[in-house]
Design a protein around this motif. Sequence first.
Motif, PDB file in Angstrom:
ATOM      1  N   GLN A 184      10.342  18.386  80.834  1.00 16.75           N
ATOM      2  CA  GLN A 184      10.168  19.836  80.931  1.00 16.75           C
ATOM      3  C   GLN A 184       9.743  20.419  79.588  1.00 16.75           C
ATOM      4  OE1 GLN A 184      13.975  21.105  82.384  1.00 16.75           O
ATOM      5  NE2 GLN A 184      13.396  20.925  84.539  1.00 16.75           N
ATOM      6  N   LEU A 185      10.375  19.953  78.503  1.00 15.22           N
ATOM      7  CA  LEU A 185      10.037  20.439  77.175  1.00 15.22           C
ATOM      8  C   LEU A 185       8.590  20.093  76.822  1.00 15.22           C
ATOM      9  CD1 LEU A 185      10.889  21.709  74.479  1.00 15.22           C
ATOM     10  CD2 LEU A 185      11.654  19.448  73.762  1.00 15.22           C
ATOM     11  N   GLN A 186       8.188  18.858  77.099  1.00 12.34           N
ATOM     12  CA  GLN A 186       6.812  18.459  76.813  1.00 12.34           C
ATOM     13  C   GLN A 186       5.825  19.272  77.644  1.00 12.34           C
ATOM     14  OE1 GLN A 186       7.109  14.266  77.615  1.00 12.34           O
ATOM     15  NE2 GLN A 186       7.333  13.738  75.456  1.00 12.34           N
ATOM     16  N   SER A 187       6.173  19.528  78.887  1.00 11.29           N
ATOM     17  CA  SER A 187       5.311  20.317  79.760  1.00 11.29           C
ATOM     18  C   SER A 187       5.164  21.740  79.227  1.00 11.29           C
ATOM     19  CB  SER A 187       5.896  20.327  81.173  1.00 11.29           C
ATOM     20  OG  SER A 187       5.166  21.175  82.003  1.00 11.29           O
ATOM     21  N   ASN A 188       6.280  22.350  78.838  1.00 11.50           N
ATOM     22  CA  ASN A 188       6.240  23.710  78.291  1.00 11.50           C
ATOM     23  C   ASN A 188       5.440  23.766  76.999  1.00 11.50           C
ATOM     24  OD1 ASN A 188       7.782  24.705  80.385  1.00 11.50           O
ATOM     25  ND2 ASN A 188       9.699  24.635  79.248  1.00 11.50           N
ATOM     26  N   MET A 189       5.641  22.783  76.134  1.00  9.84           N
ATOM     27  CA  MET A 189       4.928  22.774  74.859  1.00  9.84           C
ATOM     28  C   MET A 189       3.423  22.611  75.062  1.00  9.84           C
ATOM     29  SD  MET A 189       7.542  20.610  72.459  1.00  9.84           S
ATOM     30  CE  MET A 189       6.465  20.633  71.047  1.00  9.84           C
ATOM     31  N   SER A 190       3.032  21.743  75.967  1.00  5.09           N
ATOM     32  CA  SER A 190       1.596  21.557  76.203  1.00  5.09           C
ATOM     33  C   SER A 190       0.982  22.799  76.837  1.00  5.09           C
ATOM     34  CB  SER A 190       1.345  20.323  77.069  1.00  5.09           C
ATOM     35  OG  SER A 190       1.910  20.480  78.339  1.00  5.09           O
ATOM     36  N   ARG A 191       1.737  23.464  77.714  1.00 10.47           N
ATOM     37  CA  ARG A 191       1.235  24.706  78.325  1.00 10.47           C
ATOM     38  C   ARG A 191       1.063  25.792  77.259  1.00 10.47           C
ATOM     39  NH1 ARG A 191       4.342  28.631  79.795  1.00 10.47           N
ATOM     40  NH2 ARG A 191       6.141  27.291  80.153  1.00 10.47           N
ATOM     41  N   GLU A 192       2.067  25.940  76.365  1.00  5.99           N
ATOM     42  CA  GLU A 192       1.979  26.939  75.309  1.00  5.99           C
ATOM     43  C   GLU A 192       0.838  26.617  74.341  1.00  5.99           C
ATOM     44  OE1 GLU A 192       5.837  27.021  73.547  1.00  5.99           O
ATOM     45  OE2 GLU A 192       6.763  27.986  75.276  1.00  5.99           O
ATOM     46  N   LYS A 193       0.645  25.345  74.052  1.00  9.93           N
ATOM     47  CA  LYS A 193      -0.439  24.935  73.163  1.00  9.93           C
ATOM     48  C   LYS A 193      -1.785  25.296  73.780  1.00  9.93           C
ATOM     49  CE  LYS A 193      -2.210  20.859  70.754  1.00  9.93           C
ATOM     50  NZ  LYS A 193      -2.038  19.419  70.544  1.00  9.93           N
ATOM     51  N   GLU A 194      -1.921  25.061  75.071  1.00 10.66           N
ATOM     52  CA  GLU A 194      -3.160  25.392  75.770  1.00 10.66           C
ATOM     53  C   GLU A 194      -3.403  26.902  75.756  1.00 10.66           C
ATOM     54  OE1 GLU A 194      -6.684  24.612  77.666  1.00 10.66           O
ATOM     55  OE2 GLU A 194      -5.293  23.190  76.775  1.00 10.66           O
ATOM     56  N   GLU A 195      -2.335  27.682  75.936  1.00 10.96           N
ATOM     57  CA  GLU A 195      -2.472  29.141  75.901  1.00 10.96           C
ATOM     58  C   GLU A 195      -2.924  29.614  74.522  1.00 10.96           C
ATOM     59  OE1 GLU A 195       1.291  30.723  77.118  1.00 10.96           O
ATOM     60  OE2 GLU A 195       1.039  30.124  79.204  1.00 10.96           O
ATOM     61  N   ARG A 196      -2.334  29.027  73.468  1.00 11.86           N
ATOM     62  CA  ARG A 196      -2.734  29.402  72.108  1.00 11.86           C
ATOM     63  C   ARG A 196      -4.191  29.033  71.844  1.00 11.86           C
ATOM     64  NH1 ARG A 196       2.308  27.208  70.867  1.00 11.86           N
ATOM     65  NH2 ARG A 196       1.307  25.317  70.087  1.00 11.86           N
ATOM     66  N   ARG A 197      -4.615  27.880  72.360  1.00 11.40           N
ATOM     67  CA  ARG A 197      -5.991  27.444  72.160  1.00 11.40           C
ATOM     68  C   ARG A 197      -6.963  28.402  72.852  1.00 11.40           C
ATOM     69  NH1 ARG A 197      -9.911  24.938  74.522  1.00 11.40           N
ATOM     70  NH2 ARG A 197      -8.817  24.498  76.441  1.00 11.40           N
ATOM     71  N   LYS A 198      -6.581  28.874  74.038  1.00 11.27           N
ATOM     72  CA  LYS A 198      -7.445  29.799  74.777  1.00 11.27           C
ATOM     73  C   LYS A 198      -7.556  31.148  74.076  1.00 11.27           C
ATOM     74  CE  LYS A 198      -6.785  27.884  79.409  1.00 11.27           C
ATOM     75  NZ  LYS A 198      -6.202  28.111  80.730  1.00 11.27           N
ATOM     76  N   LEU A 199      -6.468  31.579  73.434  1.00 12.34           N
ATOM     77  CA  LEU A 199      -6.467  32.872  72.753  1.00 12.34           C
ATOM     78  C   LEU A 199      -7.249  32.819  71.446  1.00 12.34           C
ATOM     79  CD1 LEU A 199      -2.769  33.978  73.326  1.00 12.34           C
ATOM     80  CD2 LEU A 199      -4.818  34.876  74.449  1.00 12.34           C
TER      81      LEU A 199
END
Length: 93
Positions: A48-63
């Motif tokens: 779950q932690l890895q999933s959340n971190m990768s999702r947040e990383k992707e969001e930051r990359r998009k922004l």
Amino acid sequence: MNVNDFVILPGSKAGTSVRLKVKTVKELQLEKAQLETENKELEKRLWQLQSNMSREKEERRKLGAYHWKSGQAGLTTTQARAVARNNDNTKKV
């Protein structure tokens, strides 16, 4: 006597075995079950932690890349200008 009451210890001479108490075997089995359950829970939390971190990383990359504003040049305050002038004056003398 039961065959399950004996355990061959690693590193011991061939054929040497130690008789374990039945209570100890049951305790070890219970501890093993508890550790397996705890291991599964920790693996789930890690996933779950890895999933959340990768999702947040992707969001930051998009922004877009985030830059610290403190590293950028901006308007200086009156006090900062005065300190800069004082430094310039001391160098001239």
